[in-house]
Every structure is written in structure tokens, then in C-alpha cells.
Design a protein around this motif. Structure first.
Motif, PDB file in Angstrom:
ATOM      1  N   VAL A  86      -1.038  -4.729  31.711  1.00  0.00           N
ATOM      2  CA  VAL A  86      -1.877  -3.627  32.177  1.00  0.00           C
ATOM      3  C   VAL A  86      -3.308  -3.792  31.694  1.00  0.00           C
ATOM      4  O   VAL A  86      -4.271  -3.499  32.412  1.00  0.00           O
ATOM      5  N   SER A  87      -3.466  -4.252  30.459  1.00  0.00           N
ATOM      6  CA  SER A  87      -4.808  -4.398  29.888  1.00  0.00           C
ATOM      7  C   SER A  87      -5.420  -5.767  30.157  1.00  0.00           C
ATOM      8  O   SER A  87      -6.501  -6.075  29.641  1.00  0.00           O
ATOM      9  N   ASN A  88      -4.693  -6.610  30.931  1.00  0.00           N
ATOM     10  CA  ASN A  88      -5.186  -7.949  31.274  1.00  0.00           C
ATOM     11  C   ASN A  88      -5.546  -8.738  30.012  1.00  0.00           C
ATOM     12  O   ASN A  88      -6.603  -9.357  29.909  1.00  0.00           O
ATOM     13  N   SER A  89      -4.641  -8.682  29.031  1.00  0.00           N
ATOM     14  CA  SER A  89      -4.874  -9.365  27.765  1.00  0.00           C
ATOM     15  C   SER A  89      -3.953 -10.575  27.637  1.00  0.00           C
ATOM     16  O   SER A  89      -2.885 -10.631  28.247  1.00  0.00           O
ATOM     17  N   GLU A  90      -4.398 -11.530  26.868  1.00  0.00           N
ATOM     18  CA  GLU A  90      -3.549 -12.659  26.509  1.00  0.00           C
ATOM     19  C   GLU A  90      -2.451 -12.138  25.581  1.00  0.00           C
ATOM     20  O   GLU A  90      -2.718 -11.394  24.636  1.00  0.00           O
ATOM     21  N   THR A 113     -12.008 -17.346  19.717  1.00  0.00           N
ATOM     22  CA  THR A 113     -12.590 -18.327  20.638  1.00  0.00           C
ATOM     23  C   THR A 113     -12.407 -17.894  22.087  1.00  0.00           C
ATOM     24  O   THR A 113     -13.332 -17.991  22.911  1.00  0.00           O
ATOM     25  N   ARG A 114     -11.220 -17.413  22.404  1.00  0.00           N
ATOM     26  CA  ARG A 114     -10.914 -16.977  23.767  1.00  0.00           C
ATOM     27  C   ARG A 114     -11.851 -15.856  24.198  1.00  0.00           C
ATOM     28  O   ARG A 114     -12.373 -15.861  25.317  1.00  0.00           O
ATOM     29  N   ARG A 115     -12.077 -14.902  23.309  1.00  0.00           N
ATOM     30  CA  ARG A 115     -12.931 -13.770  23.658  1.00  0.00           C
ATOM     31  C   ARG A 115     -14.386 -14.195  23.788  1.00  0.00           C
ATOM     32  O   ARG A 115     -15.132 -13.697  24.644  1.00  0.00           O
ATOM     33  N   ARG A 116     -14.812 -15.167  22.971  1.00  0.00           N
ATOM     34  CA  ARG A 116     -16.201 -15.631  23.027  1.00  0.00           C
ATOM     35  C   ARG A 116     -16.473 -16.404  24.312  1.00  0.00           C
ATOM     36  O   ARG A 116     -17.540 -16.283  24.918  1.00  0.00           O
ATOM     37  N   ILE A 117     -15.469 -17.171  24.765  1.00  0.00           N
ATOM     38  CA  ILE A 117     -15.674 -18.020  25.939  1.00  0.00           C
ATOM     39  C   ILE A 117     -15.546 -17.244  27.247  1.00  0.00           C
ATOM     40  O   ILE A 117     -16.401 -17.339  28.134  1.00  0.00           O
ATOM     41  N   ARG A 120     -11.842 -12.510  27.320  1.00  0.00           N
ATOM     42  CA  ARG A 120     -10.488 -11.966  27.410  1.00  0.00           C
ATOM     43  C   ARG A 120      -9.945 -11.634  26.025  1.00  0.00           C
ATOM     44  O   ARG A 120     -10.022 -12.442  25.105  1.00  0.00           O
ATOM     45  N   ARG A 121      -9.420 -10.440  25.899  1.00  0.00           N
ATOM     46  CA  ARG A 121      -8.882 -10.013  24.613  1.00  0.00           C
ATOM     47  C   ARG A 121      -7.443 -10.512  24.437  1.00  0.00           C
ATOM     48  O   ARG A 121      -6.785 -10.901  25.399  1.00  0.00           O
ATOM     49  N   THR A 122      -6.984 -10.451  23.192  1.00  0.00           N
ATOM     50  CA  THR A 122      -5.644 -10.944  22.850  1.00  0.00           C
ATOM     51  C   THR A 122      -4.820  -9.830  22.214  1.00  0.00           C
ATOM     52  O   THR A 122      -5.302  -9.140  21.312  1.00  0.00           O
ATOM     53  N   ILE A 123      -3.620  -9.681  22.722  1.00  0.00           N
ATOM     54  CA  ILE A 123      -2.645  -8.814  22.051  1.00  0.00           C
ATOM     55  C   ILE A 123      -1.741  -9.710  21.222  1.00  0.00           C
ATOM     56  O   ILE A 123      -1.060 -10.596  21.753  1.00  0.00           O
ATOM     57  N   LEU A 124      -1.766  -9.486  19.917  1.00  0.00           N
ATOM     58  CA  LEU A 124      -0.919 -10.234  18.999  1.00  0.00           C
ATOM     59  C   LEU A 124       0.332  -9.407  18.742  1.00  0.00           C
ATOM     60  O   LEU A 124       0.270  -8.364  18.088  1.00  0.00           O
ATOM     61  N   VAL A 149      -8.295  -9.060  17.344  1.00  0.00           N
ATOM     62  CA  VAL A 149      -7.008  -8.990  18.044  1.00  0.00           C
ATOM     63  C   VAL A 149      -6.590  -7.530  18.135  1.00  0.00           C
ATOM     64  O   VAL A 149      -7.035  -6.676  17.360  1.00  0.00           O
ATOM     65  N   ARG A 150      -5.718  -7.253  19.081  1.00  0.00           N
ATOM     66  CA  ARG A 150      -5.071  -5.947  19.159  1.00  0.00           C
ATOM     67  C   ARG A 150      -3.614  -6.179  18.771  1.00  0.00           C
ATOM     68  O   ARG A 150      -2.905  -6.940  19.428  1.00  0.00           O
TER      69      ARG A 150
END
Length: 455
Positions: A86-90, A113-117, A120-124, A149-150
Motif C-alpha cells: 500500500v505504501s509502495n515501500s521495499e 542508499t535506496r532512498r537516496r537514489i 523509495r522507502r524501506t519497511i524493515l 527505515v520504517r
């Protein structure tokens, strides 16, 4: 139920058809059928209904850390994956059992790195986060706080006891409940209708079989799907090419009914067991006893709780309860299972139906409080030990009156240098007789003081 059976190919509202692939079919059924949206997610309406906090946080995409707790098979991992969609997160998954601090640091570095490039945010997602050590949990704090990270943590344990306070204070904490039987039936109905489930097979699940699975799987969605998969894969299709899952097939596919227990279940069930006996509800007490025995609880633990209960809650209202509970504890140790069930049942029913008094409990608590907080009272001289040379010269034992030398085996004399009442017998069972004696002796002491007599 509106239809006579659940059959493959039935349409489900909100379900998008995605053709099954060979890789999909090689995965366990619960993994193949993970929901892809909140509309496909089943259960947890108390959290996900419109207007509820978790639903609002997901819809608004406004959360930094979430802790999901609840029994196995309630959808913690599935919900985390849906939130990521839903949040379009990794979505990155770590295990509290096998992952190390180095693994955490590596995934966080990649998230940065992913967010800087690409922004896209990451759900851990940390499964079984309670298995992370304090240092491992602490290592998450800086990156959760600064948004690198979230975090979504999942645990079958009470997070108040197993997740560090600093992480809890930064998280939204939600308790997932076991799925209802209606939830399980919906899950099974969707499973036989979804082409991802059994590629190349036509499946019919009889209502009686579905109801059996829903009733015996204890609200565990994963277990219900595993039972369905075993039933389908171990059954031969009929002449018409349809694999039919009957009640008989379902019964043979569901293993012994398991009870979600764990640490919380252990303490919660033991608490309910004690409180049911205290409330004199023999039926409830026996039910919780049966639950503990079925879950594999240590019978010695149960026996010890009965002994404690007999003293704490029955007390002198029925002194035989302590004798019976102690005998039960000894018998359980000698005999063991399965016959120990009968011994524990007898002791439980006796304690539950016995008259109740906690006077012995309140007496010792009050006395201990005085010993700990007030000045310790010296032993009166006439009560002190006089069985050694020179004791009487010091006044020890002088003036002591031997009660058996007096009528009724009672004599008024000072046993405590201050006025205190700790034991207050109740009008319950045998203790009502004790109360009569105690009040009689106390009246004699009062009478003796009024007269100034030393009796």
C-alpha cells in the motif's frame, strides 16, 4: 451457508485474478495466498475497519514503527506485506532467530542508499522481534527515529515484556486476535476459488469439512490452509476430475488440536484457573485445568498452584483442602500422566467448591508489613527462653503462666507488647467455629485488662 459447497472457480468480490505459476505452486498454500491488498486481508476488523487507528495510519501512510503482537496464524506477516504494498515501500524481512546486528546494519545501509537514489522507502520487517537481544533492538533506534527505515516488528509474546521500552515508546503497538470461525470459512472459501491455490485441479470443499477445519484450527489461518492443502493433495480426484474434501478427509488432515499457549498463555491460563476456583466456579476451573493439561503444562506446576490456593484462598474455612492438595501434589509426583489428571481434577473440584477464606493470607501480610516498616517489638521477658544458665537471673521466663495449668487451657497474659489484631476469622465454613473461639479468648483478655488482672 448459501451454497452447498465451496468450489474452485467461484468469484470473490475484490479478488483480482492472477494466473498461478510453477514457482507459486511450489510454495506452501499460506505463502501462495498472501493477501495483496487490505481488501483481500481477512480478520482483525478491530484494527482495520474504517476509522480505526491502524487503518488510518496505513491509509495516511503516516507511521514510523509498528509492533504487531498476537498468536501464530493471525496474519502478522501478511499485514506487514500489505502495508509495504500500500505504501509502495521495499519490503525487507529479517528473523529475530537468525539475524544478527550485522544483518540489521547491512539492510539499513541499503535502505539509506535506496532512498537516496530513487526516493523509495524501506519497511524493515523483523519476525519474532522478541528473540532479538536488547542490543539488537537498541541498534534499530537511531534509524527508526531519523526515518532511514520504517520498522514493523512481529511477536507472539507480550511486547511490554519482550520489547525494550525505548523502542515501544517510538512504536504503535497493536494486538491481533485469533481469527473467528467466520473468518476461517471466508479464508477457505477464497482458497478453493483462487487459481493460485491448486493449479490444474478442480476442488470442492464440503461445508461440513470447512466447518470442522474452522472449528479445530483455533483461529490459526495458516493452520487451516495447511490442513486444506494436505486434504487436497492427498485425495484422488473423482471420475469427473473433481477433488472433493469431505468431513472424513478433513478430520484425517488436521492433526491433534493444538492450543496457543506460550509464556502469555501459561500465565493467563493459570491466572484464570486460580480465579475460577476463587470464584467457586468448578466448571470453569475444570475447563482451564483441561486446557493446561492439553497444552502440556507441567503437572507439578499445577499441583503446586493447588497447594498455594488451598492455603491462600480456602485457608481455615476448610483445613482439609490443604491436606488434600498436598496429598495430590505428592501423588502426582509418584504416579505421573495420564492418571495424574484424575488426581488434579479431584483436588481442583474440592478447592473450587470449598468454603473460602483469605484470613490467613491477610494476617501474614499485615504482620509482615509491621515487621518491615514499624519498630520490631521485643519479646516480653516472661516469654523468653529460660533453658540456659543465668537466664532467670536476667528475668527470662519469670512470671510465665503455663496455659495447661488453667481451666480450659487458657490464661490471660501478655504475648505481644503492643495491641495488634492480624487474624480476623470469617464466618465461612469451619472458620466460623474458629471465629467463636478467637472472639471468646479476646473478650477474656479485654476483661482481664479492664480488671487489671494478670491471668
Amino acid at each position: 451457508m448459501e451454497e452447498n459447497l465451496f468450489s474452485f472457480g467461484a468469484e470473490e468480490p475484490g479478488h483480482s485474478e492472477i494466473p498461478a505459476t510453477d514457482s507459486d505452486s511450489g510454495m506452501p498454500l499460506p505463502a501462495r495466498l498472501r493477501p495483496r491488498s487490505l481488501d483481500e486481508y481477512i480478520g482483525q476488523n478491530h484494527l482495520l475497519a474504517p476509522g480505526k487507528l491502524l487503518r488510518r495510519a496505513i491509509d495516511a501512510d503516516r507511521f514510523s514503527s509498528v509492533i504487531l503482537s498476537g498468536p501464530p496464524g493471525t496474519g502478522k506477516t501478511s499485514l506487514a506485506e500489505v502495508i509495504a504494498r500500500v505504501s509502495n515501500s521495499e519490503f525487507v524481512r529479517l528473523s529475530g532467530v537468525t539475524s544478527s546486528v550485522a544483518d540489521v546494519r547491512k539492510e539499513i545501509a541499503q535502505a539509506v542508499t535506496r532512498r537516496r537514489i530513487n526516493g523509495r522507502r524501506t519497511i524493515l520487517f523483523v519476525d519474532e522481534i522478541h528473540r532479538f537481544s536488547r542490543s539488537q533492538q537498541d541498534s534499530l533506534l537511531p534509524d527508526v527515529e531519523n526515518g532511514n527505515v520504517r520498522l514493523i516488528g512481529a511477536t507472539t509474546h507480550n511486547p511490554q515484556f519482550y520489547v525494550v521500552g525505548a523502542l515501544l515508546s517510538r512504536s504503535l503497538v497493536f494486538l491481533l486476535q485469533p481469527l473467528t470461525e467466520d473468518d476461517i470459512l471466508t479464508l477457505l472459501r477464497r482458497a478453493v476459488a483462487d487459481p493460485r491455490s491448486f493449479p490444474g485441479r478442480r476442488v470442492e470443499l464440503e461445508p461440513d469439512a470447512a466447518e470442522f477445519i474452522a472449528r479445530t484450527c483455533e483461529g490459526d489461518g495458516r493452520r487451516s490452509l495447511n490442513a486444506l492443502e494436505i486434504a487436497v493433495l492427498t485425495s484422488d480426484p473423482g471420475a469427473d476430475g473433481v477433488t472433493r474434501v469431505t468431513r472424513e478427509v478433513a478430520e484425517s488432515s488436521v492433526q491433534k488440536k493444538m492450543i496457543v499457549y506460550g509464556d502469555d498463555g501459561h500465565y493467563d491460563t493459570a491466572s484464570a484457573f486460580i480465579k475460577s476456583m476463587r470464584g467457586s466456579d468448578a466448571d470453569a476451573a475444570i475447563y482451564y485445568l483441561a486446557k493446561m493439561l492439553h497444552a502440556g503444562e507441567d503437572i507439578r506446576f499445577i499441583a503446586r498452584r493447588l497447594v498455594i490456593f488451598a492455603a491462600e484462598d480456602v485457608g481455615n474455612a476448610d483445613p482439609r483442602a490443604l491436606q488434600l492438595a498436598t496429598s495430590a501434589m505428592q501423588a502426582v509426583e509418584m504416579i505421573g500422566l495420564p492418571e495424574a489428571n484424575l488426581i488434579l481434577s479431584q483436588a481442583t473440584l474440592y478447592c473450587a467448591t470449598a468454603p473460602k477464606s483469605n484470613s490467613a493470607t491477610t494476617a501474614i501480610i499485615a504482620a509482615q508489613a509491621d515487621v518491615e516498616k514499624d519498630r520490631v517489638q521485643p519479646v516480653p521477658l516472661h516469654l523468653r527462653d529460660s533453658h540456659y544458665a543465668g537466664a532467670r537471673e536476667m528475668g527470662n521466663g519469670v512470671g510465665y503462666q503455663y496455659p495447661h495449668d488453667h481451666e480450659g487451657g487458657f490464661v490471660v497474659q501478655d504475648y505481644l507488647s503492643v495491641e495488634k489484631r492480624y487474624y480476623e476469622p470469617k464466618n465461612s465454613g469451619y472458620e466460623s467455629k474458629i471465629k467463636e473461639r478467637v472472639e471468646y479468648w479476646r473478650s477474656l483478655r479485654e476483661y482481664g485488662k479492664d480488671d487489671g488482672a494478670d491471668r
